[in-house]
Design an enzyme around this catalytic site. Structure first.
Site, PDB file in Angstrom:
ATOM      1  N   HIS A 159       0.999  -1.236  -0.099  1.00 10.62           N
ATOM      2  CA  HIS A 159       0.072   0.101   0.028  1.00 10.62           C
ATOM      3  C   HIS A 159       0.824   1.074   0.170  1.00 10.62           C
ATOM      4  O   HIS A 159       0.432   2.368   0.627  1.00 10.62           O
ATOM      5  CB  HIS A 159      -0.887   0.082   1.142  1.00 10.62           C
ATOM      6  CG  HIS A 159      -1.415  -1.312   1.487  1.00 10.62           C
ATOM      7  ND1 HIS A 159      -2.793  -1.291   0.844  1.00 10.62           N
ATOM      8  CD2 HIS A 159      -1.270  -2.297   2.082  1.00 10.62           C
ATOM      9  CE1 HIS A 159      -3.454  -2.827   1.398  1.00 10.62           C
ATOM     10  NE2 HIS A 159      -2.448  -3.145   2.165  1.00 10.62           N
ATOM     11  N   SER A 280      14.690  20.827 -16.658  1.00 14.29           N
ATOM     12  CA  SER A 280      13.550  21.711 -16.802  1.00 14.29           C
ATOM     13  C   SER A 280      14.008  23.002 -17.628  1.00 14.29           C
ATOM     14  O   SER A 280      15.048  23.623 -17.094  1.00 14.29           O
ATOM     15  CB  SER A 280      12.878  21.968 -15.918  1.00 14.29           C
ATOM     16  OG  SER A 280      12.182  23.211 -15.631  1.00 14.29           O
ATOM     17  N   LYS A 286      15.970  21.113 -11.364  1.00 12.04           N
ATOM     18  CA  LYS A 286      15.375  19.941 -11.737  1.00 12.04           C
ATOM     19  C   LYS A 286      16.003  18.995 -12.472  1.00 12.04           C
ATOM     20  O   LYS A 286      16.977  19.427 -13.402  1.00 12.04           O
ATOM     21  CB  LYS A 286      13.979  20.097 -12.670  1.00 12.04           C
ATOM     22  CG  LYS A 286      13.002  20.939 -11.983  1.00 12.04           C
ATOM     23  CD  LYS A 286      12.239  19.851 -10.634  1.00 12.04           C
ATOM     24  CE  LYS A 286      11.659  19.111 -11.268  1.00 12.04           C
ATOM     25  NZ  LYS A 286      10.294  19.279 -11.999  1.00 12.04           N
ATOM     26  N   GLU A 293       9.676   7.484 -17.308  1.00 11.61           N
ATOM     27  CA  GLU A 293       8.286   8.001 -17.470  1.00 11.61           C
ATOM     28  C   GLU A 293       7.846   7.659 -18.721  1.00 11.61           C
ATOM     29  O   GLU A 293       6.845   7.382 -19.024  1.00 11.61           O
ATOM     30  CB  GLU A 293       8.421   9.599 -17.269  1.00 11.61           C
ATOM     31  CG  GLU A 293       8.530  10.160 -15.633  1.00 11.61           C
ATOM     32  CD  GLU A 293       8.327  11.539 -15.534  1.00 11.61           C
ATOM     33  OE1 GLU A 293       7.788  12.033 -14.950  1.00 11.61           O
ATOM     34  OE2 GLU A 293       9.155  12.273 -16.433  1.00 11.61           O
TER      35      GLU A 293
END
Ligand code: ARG
Length: 461
Positions: A159, A280, A286, A293
């Site tokens: 979980h 970024s 970043k 992804e």
């Protein structure tokens, strides 16, 4: 090209609508079946020789020209530039260029319906082997990163809540198992791919006495199809293949998601290399996990291909229907996407480092040893349910006073369960907790070490 110039031009007087002709054309993508279709054509020529349709000289001329075609295509990018309807018509046109009217005999006893199914299967058989090699490479990368951090311990989650400590290598090997099943699944798909439809002709079978088994043997097929109607209309193998790719992508996407989380500042368990990250355009600090992804995202695309194939085949009447031409782009892209994702993930793992201090620290915070405490009480003769209750109370005590279990003094613990002694602290230690999971499949370092050795042996075997 006018209709009368087409393979099927005889009964046509009118010309094709240009938009329709383009819509109908598959050569733009089924060009990938070129080599497979030439190989199958050579075997078919031998079959026709056996059936007495081609004499020895004709067979030699046709098969020689087909081989020449492979060389010409390899040597000249422009060779494939013909305005053909599909790869099958292309090959026939080029054959007629090379051997004249004799080339027109090759289509005896076959149809593009059994031809395309045969070429597609031949091609896919090779591709499955390539895909399995990519899986192996990824498994090797998993083993390598497991070995680079063989003593690292980290929190295991259920979980997404800290559950029990596990070895980092145990996490790696969990994915190794998934990919082992994927490879096995592909092996199984390959069995049903490796059946030859050639000789089924359009739908009813051929009236020429072609020795289908000899043709199949030449092409390395394990079996010949048993029913001509089924043979030209079956695309189960393509659907199964896309399904197997989908499961690979499920596994890759889960691996990607784990690493995306672990690479976040919040977790800080792993560092991704600059080689597989991006920045970024706005925020200078970043470092984004784009590689992972994209792998996660592309899973959806592969599932889409699987669903598209199922939907295309649903409710089609026997036997061949042109709808089935849609099978190729979906399978091609499912294959290409899955292969690229396997390769990129292996690169990510090859460049990955684990912050072992941080994962260890995380594994000691958040009561990951609460189950150990319950097990400790069980070993003191308390029934598990009661032990669970007592351990829960001690955890609550810890939460309320912001202390880990090992920071709670003995007298406080004993106020909950009198059976607890000084030896509880050793039992709750991280090393003991992990080492105790020593049954087959558990995360004990001794087990993990053996599992790595076994995985290496099976990968190299
Ligand atoms: N390009 C076609 C396909 O991929 C080849 C088979 C054509 N057969 C036919 N009867 N038109 O399905």
């Amino acid at each position: 090209m006018t209709n009368s110039q087409k393979l099927w031009g005889g009964r046509f007087t009118g010309n094709p609508d240009e938009t329709f002709a383009e819509f109908n054309r598959s050569f733009g993508f089924d060009i990938r079946l070129f080599e497979a279709d030439v190989r199958a054509s050579i075997a078919h020529a031998h079959g026709l020789h056996g059936a007495g349709v081609l004499d020895a000289d004709e067979t030699a001329a046709v098969t020689g020209a087909l081989r020449t075609m492979l060389e010409l295509a390899a040597g000249d990018a422009d060779y494939m530039n013909l305005d053909s309807e599909d790869v099958h018509s292309f090959i026939e046109s080029r054959l007629v260029e090379l051997v004249g009217d004799l080339g027109k005999k090759l289509h005896t006893g076959r149809s593009r319906n059994d031809q395309v199914a045969t070429a597609f299967r031949l091609w896919l058989r090779d591709q499955i082997a390539h895909l399995q090699t990519d899986i192996k490479d990824l498994q090797a990368a998993l083993i390598a990163v497991a070995e680079r951090h063989q003593t690292a311990v980290m929190p295991g989650y259920t979980h997404l809540q800290r559950a029990q400590p596990v070895m980092w290598a145990h996490w790696c090997l969990a994915y190794l198992e998934m990919f082992a099943r994927d490879s096995e699944r592909l092996e199984d798909v390959a069995k049903r791919v490796n059946v030859m439809p050639l000789g089924s002709a359009a739908l009813a079978g051929t009236s020429f006495s072609i020795d289908r088994e000899a043709v199949a043997k030449e092409l390395g097929f394990e079996r010949v199809s048993a029913n001509s109607l089924d043979a030209v209309s079956d695309r189960d193998f393509a659907i199964e293949f896309a399904g197997a790719c989908s499961l690979i992508m499920v596994h890759l996407s889960r691996l990607a998601e784990d690493l995306i989380l672990y690479a976040s500042t919040e977790f800080g368990f792993v560092a991704l290399s600059d080689a597989v990250s991006t920045g970024s355009s706005l925020m200078p600090q970043k470092k984004n996990p784009d590689a992972l992804e994209l792998v996660r995202g592309k899973a959806g695309r592969v599932f889409g291909h699987h669903a598209a194939l199922l939907a295309t085949m649903k409710g089609l009447p026997l036997a061949y229907n042109k709808d089935m031409q849609e099978d190729k782009e979906t399978v091609f892209d499912a294959l290409d996407t899955t292969r690229t994702c396997l390769k990129v993930t292996a690169i990510v793992l090859g460049n990955l480092s684990v912050n072992e201090a941080r994962t260890r620290e995380a594994a000691t915070k958040g009561y990951l040893n609460a189950t150990e405490l319950a097990d400790y009480l069980v070993k003191k003769g308390i029934p598990f349910r009661t032990a669970h209750e007592s351990a829960g109370k001690i955890v609550l005590l810890g939460i309320e006073t912001n202390r880990e279990l090992v920071e709670i003094p003995l007298d406080e613990m004993r106020s909950v369960a009198a059976q607890i002694n000084e030896d509880v602290y050793a039992a709750l230690g991280l090393e003991r907790t992990v080492a105790s999971k020593s049954a087959i499949g558990g995360t004990a370092p001794s087990r993990v070490e053996k599992a790595i050795a076994a995985a290496k042996a099976s990968l190299n075997g």
